[in-house]
Design a protein around this motif. Structure first.
Motif, short mmCIF file in Angstrom:
data_model
loop_
_atom_site.label_atom_id
_atom_site.label_comp_id
_atom_site.label_asym_id
_atom_site.label_seq_id
_atom_site.Cartn_x
_atom_site.Cartn_y
_atom_site.Cartn_z
N THR A 88 9.88 28.73 49.12
CA THR A 88 9.56 29.28 50.44
C THR A 88 10.79 29.91 51.08
OG1 THR A 88 7.84 27.62 50.78
CG2 THR A 88 8.66 28.75 52.74
N SER A 89 11.92 29.22 51.03
CA SER A 89 13.14 29.77 51.63
C SER A 89 13.57 31.05 50.93
CB SER A 89 14.27 28.74 51.59
OG SER A 89 14.63 28.43 50.26
N VAL A 90 13.45 31.07 49.61
CA VAL A 90 13.87 32.26 48.85
C VAL A 90 12.94 33.44 49.12
CG1 VAL A 90 14.05 33.22 46.53
CG2 VAL A 90 15.03 30.98 47.03
N ILE A 91 11.63 33.20 49.12
CA ILE A 91 10.66 34.27 49.36
C ILE A 91 10.82 34.84 50.78
CG2 ILE A 91 8.19 34.77 49.63
CD1 ILE A 91 7.71 32.78 47.31
N LEU A 92 10.98 33.95 51.75
CA LEU A 92 11.13 34.42 53.13
C LEU A 92 12.38 35.29 53.29
CD1 LEU A 92 10.16 31.23 55.20
CD2 LEU A 92 8.81 33.30 54.86
N GLN A 93 13.44 34.96 52.58
CA GLN A 93 14.69 35.71 52.71
C GLN A 93 14.69 37.00 51.89
OE1 GLN A 93 18.44 33.03 52.87
NE2 GLN A 93 16.84 31.68 52.09
N THR A 94 14.23 36.91 50.64
CA THR A 94 14.33 38.07 49.75
C THR A 94 13.21 39.08 49.94
OG1 THR A 94 13.13 36.90 48.00
CG2 THR A 94 15.54 36.73 48.00
#
Length: 340
Positions: A88-94
């Motif tokens: 979730t953190s990676v998808i939201l950022q990238t």
């Protein structure tokens, strides 16, 4: 013997316990400060990376310690919340361009929300059935990570260069963030379990029916602990994603859930310190056995088996038993002299 002397002997154990608790509190404060400052004194990048591995595994183990050690809920699905936090953190950022702090909070919140939704049906079952239910959750999440390739990257995963998404200044100080979050997680679990709620957790672990008869809200407490455990696991996932700078489904499979369980058992089922000790053993011990080459896994397995056989309470539990035995001996001698 005078009445005053008798009263002093009766009151001494209470005073002693209070003194031990106060000493323990300040020791934990000092150790917490030292842990946060460790990156300042470690010059080796390799050692620092291993230390971050220990910290992340410790946070993940603390999540299971709270769920399993304090409330007796057998969870084999901590890797699912771990994955939710990381992806979730990676998808939201990238993919959505959301700043890291907001993405991290969103990932942790989603981990807790998933834990709450899952707790409604799963916490109605107990024992091995609960273990199988959480195991199924982990397998479902792992499968989704592979099948939803347009979003998750499939088997290839998603890369997240730290300097690009955190900035060089934060990336250079990321070890302090990881160790700081470990300390915060430790104190969260400590404060939660040291209060009256902690005694209620142990009561519903040992005898759920008896706890309910005493008026303890069993379902509410189990749900609360499951949510906090899911949030801690998601937090570990967030840190893991930026630590490795890549997330793939292989890192969040069934093996991960079993490894977390092994850490908790090795360190001590109901011990906060045990979660950290167990994580250190799992991370550092294989590194010390590298010289054995092909025999490394064999020796490591034998050592773990010996720990499980001879220290059923874990490493911390064994140390506590030894200290208690020594303390009893010291207390017995003066008592015998007075009686004589």
């Amino acid at each position: 013997m005078s009445t005053t002397a008798i009263r002093t002997q009766v009151e001494n154990p209470r005073t002693r316990r209070h003194g031990v608790k106060r000493t323990s509190f300040w020791v934990e404060i000092v150790v917490s400060a030292v842990v946060i400052l460790l990156p300042t004194f470690i010059g080796s990048a390799y050692t620092m990376r291993l230390l971050q591995d220990v910290a992340i595994w410790s946070i993940l183990a603390l999540s299971l310690t709270l769920v399993l050690g304090y409330t007796g809920q057998i969870s084999l699905g901590q890797a699912a919340f771990y994955a939710v936090g990381a992806y979730t953190s990676v998808i939201l950022q990238t993919k959505l361009g959301i700043p890291a702090p907001i993405a991290w909070v969103g990932a942790i919140a989603l981990g807790m929300a998933l834990a709450y939704l899952i707790s409604v049906p799963l916490l109605r079952i107990h024992g091995h059935f609960l273990a199988l239910g959480t195991l199924a959750l982990g397998l479902i999440v792992e499968t989704l990570l592979v099948q939803l390739a347009p979003i998750t990257g499939g088997h290839d995963g998603i890369r997240i260069p730290g300097a690009q998404y955190l900035g060089e200044w934060v990336q250079l100080r990321f070890p302090y963030i990881v160790l700081g979050v470990l300390v915060l997680s430790y104190w969260l679990v400590r404060n939660l379990t040291q209060r009256s709620a902690g005694r209620s957790f142990l009561a519903l672990r040992d005898d759920p029916a008896g706890a309910a008869a005493l008026g303890i809200p069993v379902a509410r407490y189990k749900t609360l602990v499951f949510m906090i455990g899911g949030g801690l696991a998601a937090t570990a996932g967030v840190l893991y994603a930026h630590h490795t700078q890549v997330v793939t489904p292989d890192s969040f499979g069934f093996d991960t859930s079993i490894e977390v369980l092994l850490i908790v058992i090795i360190g001590g089922m109901s011990s906060r310190v045990g979660a950290i000790v167990g994580a250190a053993v799992i991370v550092f011990f294989p590194e010390w056995l590298v010289f054995l080459e092909k025999a490394e896994n064999l020796v490591f397995g034998l050592v773990v088996l010996a720990l499980l056989l001879f220290l059923p309470g874990g490493i911390v539990g064994g140390i506590r038993s030894l200290i208690a035995r020594i303390t009893r001996r010291r207390r017995t001698d003066p008592t015998e002299e007075v009686a004589a």
